[in-house]
Design an enzyme around this catalytic site. Structure first.
Site, PDB file in Angstrom:
ATOM      1  N   HIS A   1       0.671  -1.131  -0.130  1.00 41.81           N
ATOM      2  CA  HIS A   1       0.219  -0.095  -0.049  1.00 41.81           C
ATOM      3  C   HIS A   1       0.761   1.138  -0.173  1.00 41.81           C
ATOM      4  CE1 HIS A   1      -3.982   2.043   1.639  1.00 41.81           C
ATOM      5  NE2 HIS A   1      -2.857   3.035   1.456  1.00 41.81           N
TER       6      HIS A   1
ATOM      7  N   HIS B   1       1.326   5.232  -2.268  1.00 43.26           N
ATOM      8  CA  HIS B   1       0.631   6.442  -3.000  1.00 43.26           C
ATOM      9  C   HIS B   1       1.895   7.111  -3.948  1.00 43.26           C
ATOM     10  CE1 HIS B   1      -3.476   6.464  -0.990  1.00 43.26           C
ATOM     11  NE2 HIS B   1      -2.477   5.915  -0.423  1.00 43.26           N
TER      12      HIS B   1
ATOM     13  N   LYS C   1       1.307  10.568  -5.125  1.00 38.87           N
ATOM     14  CA  LYS C   1       1.420  11.986  -4.022  1.00 38.87           C
ATOM     15  C   LYS C   1       2.988  11.877  -3.583  1.00 38.87           C
ATOM     16  CE  LYS C   1      -3.197  11.260  -2.081  1.00 38.87           C
ATOM     17  NZ  LYS C   1      -3.608   9.874  -2.389  1.00 38.87           N
TER      18      LYS C   1
ATOM     19  N   HIS D   1      -9.273   1.523   0.832  1.00 36.30           N
ATOM     20  CA  HIS D   1      -9.141   2.331   2.157  1.00 36.30           C
ATOM     21  C   HIS D   1     -10.466   2.201   2.770  1.00 36.30           C
ATOM     22  CE1 HIS D   1      -6.117   4.161  -0.275  1.00 36.30           C
ATOM     23  NE2 HIS D   1      -5.663   4.764   0.566  1.00 36.30           N
TER      24      HIS D   1
ATOM     25  N   GLU E   1     -10.687   4.718   7.774  1.00 37.08           N
ATOM     26  CA  GLU E   1      -9.494   5.233   8.194  1.00 37.08           C
ATOM     27  C   GLU E   1      -9.831   6.353   9.251  1.00 37.08           C
ATOM     28  OE1 GLU E   1      -5.478   7.403   6.220  1.00 37.08           O
ATOM     29  OE2 GLU E   1      -7.103   6.795   4.881  1.00 37.08           O
TER      30      GLU E   1
ATOM     31  N   ASP F   1       2.517   3.177   2.925  1.00 35.74           N
ATOM     32  CA  ASP F   1       1.620   4.031   2.568  1.00 35.74           C
ATOM     33  C   ASP F   1       2.316   5.446   2.020  1.00 35.74           C
ATOM     34  OD1 ASP F   1      -0.774   5.065   2.643  1.00 35.74           O
ATOM     35  OD2 ASP F   1      -1.211   5.440   4.974  1.00 35.74           O
ATOM     36  N   ASN F   2       2.107   6.729   2.641  1.00 38.87           N
ATOM     37  CA  ASN F   2       2.398   7.892   2.073  1.00 38.87           C
ATOM     38  C   ASN F   2       3.919   8.102   2.444  1.00 38.87           C
ATOM     39  OD1 ASN F   2      -0.815   8.003   2.800  1.00 38.87           O
ATOM     40  ND2 ASN F   2      -0.275   9.343   0.890  1.00 38.87           N
TER      41      ASN F   2
END
Length: 424
Positions: free
Chosen positions: A72, A74, A77, A225, A228, A325-326
């Site tokens: 997972h 991104h 971004k 998602h 969250e 993730d991010n």
């Protein structure tokens, strides 16, 4: 020497060893891994007196894991934070900042940032990476979507790149539109999955059902998602499990985040996990981002951790992965594309016992993303010799001191210095 034929005296995690593996003082014996034509031919207990051929490496107890799956991320971004001004705290504040940044997005901008992330992941030892791509409009494919498809082709043979359409739930309210979206994702190729953002602020059971039904009709796997938030009334996860049972869904569904479980009464949360255990659902926990976004208020120390019930999920046999993730965007300014760092965060915040021998599988089990039943006894034998060797870490302190590593792909070095393992 770039291709060892044998890795001797290697410390493999307990979960990767066959039943009956010999132990000493309760600790598994070291292993001898034979490599031939880029694949693992055998894994046997190491014998101290056994002679080693010249092309063998003696790891002298160094730790080794299969290359990682980062389930997972991104990429669209990533690395946008430096061009932003003040970001309001919490998930919704990060979303607002990201929307404002979209004026800077061009195919070249997305490609450059995503390529940087893939290179970082490759150097760390990741072999399989899944990225979510923001999808805001029902009638047009987002700019980043074809960029990711191109990168998936360019990186094939190095990193398996999958892309998920991160679509806000209201766009599935109309069944015909839901089907059109699913068909667009399907047309992208076998590396594309249907996804959505399921949250109490946009909740609709009808829209969620349309999402799941359209995925089933198009033979798509799903990545969501879900919940969250630390809202005890959030019902996205339990509703997903129920609808999957009702429609007889046969693919694989990944549910990421599911932070709300940590805020719910225990009986309710555990009943939801019982339902998840009966469904084809894999859970992905994102410890770094959830620590930063959940219970976030300016000038106030957070009281709640935001991580989901990882131990309770594992106790029920639910496949569970940790992921990055991010990375350096408004959702997680200190993110990293090294999945080992995600597990390091999880080990502290979730108080995990035996991170190497037990929980390291939460970085390595890419079979937990496939629709086929996961392997009952995972093994290296017969697999590609894609391994990460840690030159400084030990089983007690791992994942600390893990920056020093040698990465093998099909038995050949792609990253790191093997000097500590070579004959002297």
């Amino acid at each position: 020497m770039s291709a060892p034929s044998i890795l001797s005296n290697v410390r493999l995690p307990r979960w990767l060893l066959p039943a009956g593996w010999p132990q000493r003082d309760g600790v598994p014996e070291l292993a001898r891994v034979a490599i031939e034509a880029g694949r693992v031919r055998s894994v046997e207990p190491a014998v101290a007196a056994a002679p080693l051929p010249p092309e063998a490496w003696d790891l002298a107890g160094a730790l080794a894991l299969p290359c990682f799956v980062d389930a997972h991320t991104h990429l669209d971004k990533a690395f946008t934070l430096p061009r932003m001004k003040q970001v309001q705290p919490g998930l919704l504040g990060a979303i607002d900042a990201m929307l404002a940044d979209r004026v800077h997005w061009t195919p070249a901008d997305v490609r450059e940032r995503a390529s940087r992330g893939l290179q970082w992941a490759w150097e760390c030892g990741t072999a399989h990476l899944r990225t979510h791509v923001d999808w805001w409009e029902p009638e047009s494919v987002p700019m980043a979507w074809p960029v990711m498809a191109e990168l998936a082709q360019e990186w094939a043979g190095r990193v398996r790149l999958e892309q998920v359409s991160l679509i806000k739930l209201p766009l599935f309210e109309d069944a015909a539109q839901a089907m059109r979206l699913a068909k667009q994702v399907k047309a992208t190729g076998p590396h594309a999955l249907l996804g959505g953002f399921v949250h109490s602020t946009n909740w609709s059971e009808n829209a969620l059902r349309n999402l799941l039904v359209s995925a089933q009709a198009c033979d798509l796997d799903i990545d969501l998602h879900v919940d969250e938030e630390l809202n005890a009334s959030a019902v996205g996860l339990q509703t997903t499990a129920r609808i999957l049972a009702e429609i007889g869904y046969e693919g694989r569904v990944v549910c990421g985040h599911i932070c709300a479980l940590a805020a719910q009464p225990e009986a309710q949360a555990l009943a939801t996990l019982d339902a998840v255990a009966r469904a084809p659902i894999t859970v992905v926990s994102l410890p770094a981002t959830n620590l930063l976004l959940q219970d976030a208020v300016t000038g106030r120390t957070p009281r709640l951790r935001g991580i989901t019930l990882v131990k309770e999920a594992r106790e029920r046999g639910i496949p569970l992965l940790f992921a990055s993730d991010n990375v350096q965007d408004p959702f997680c300014r200190v993110g990293s594309f090294d999945p080992v760092e995600a597990l390091g965060t999880a080990a502290l915040v979730a108080q995990l016992d035996e991170p190497f021998d037990d929980w390291s599988q939460a970085l390595c089990r890419n079979d937990w993303l496939r629709r086929e039943a996961p392997a009952a006894e995972p093994t290296l034998v017969g697999q590609g010799a894609d391994l990460v060797l840690f030159t400084q870490a030990d089983r007690h302190g791992w994942p600390s001191r893990t920056a020093g590593r040698v990465v093998l792909r099909e038995g050949r070095i792609t990253q790191g210095d093997p000097a500590p393992f070579l004959p002297r």
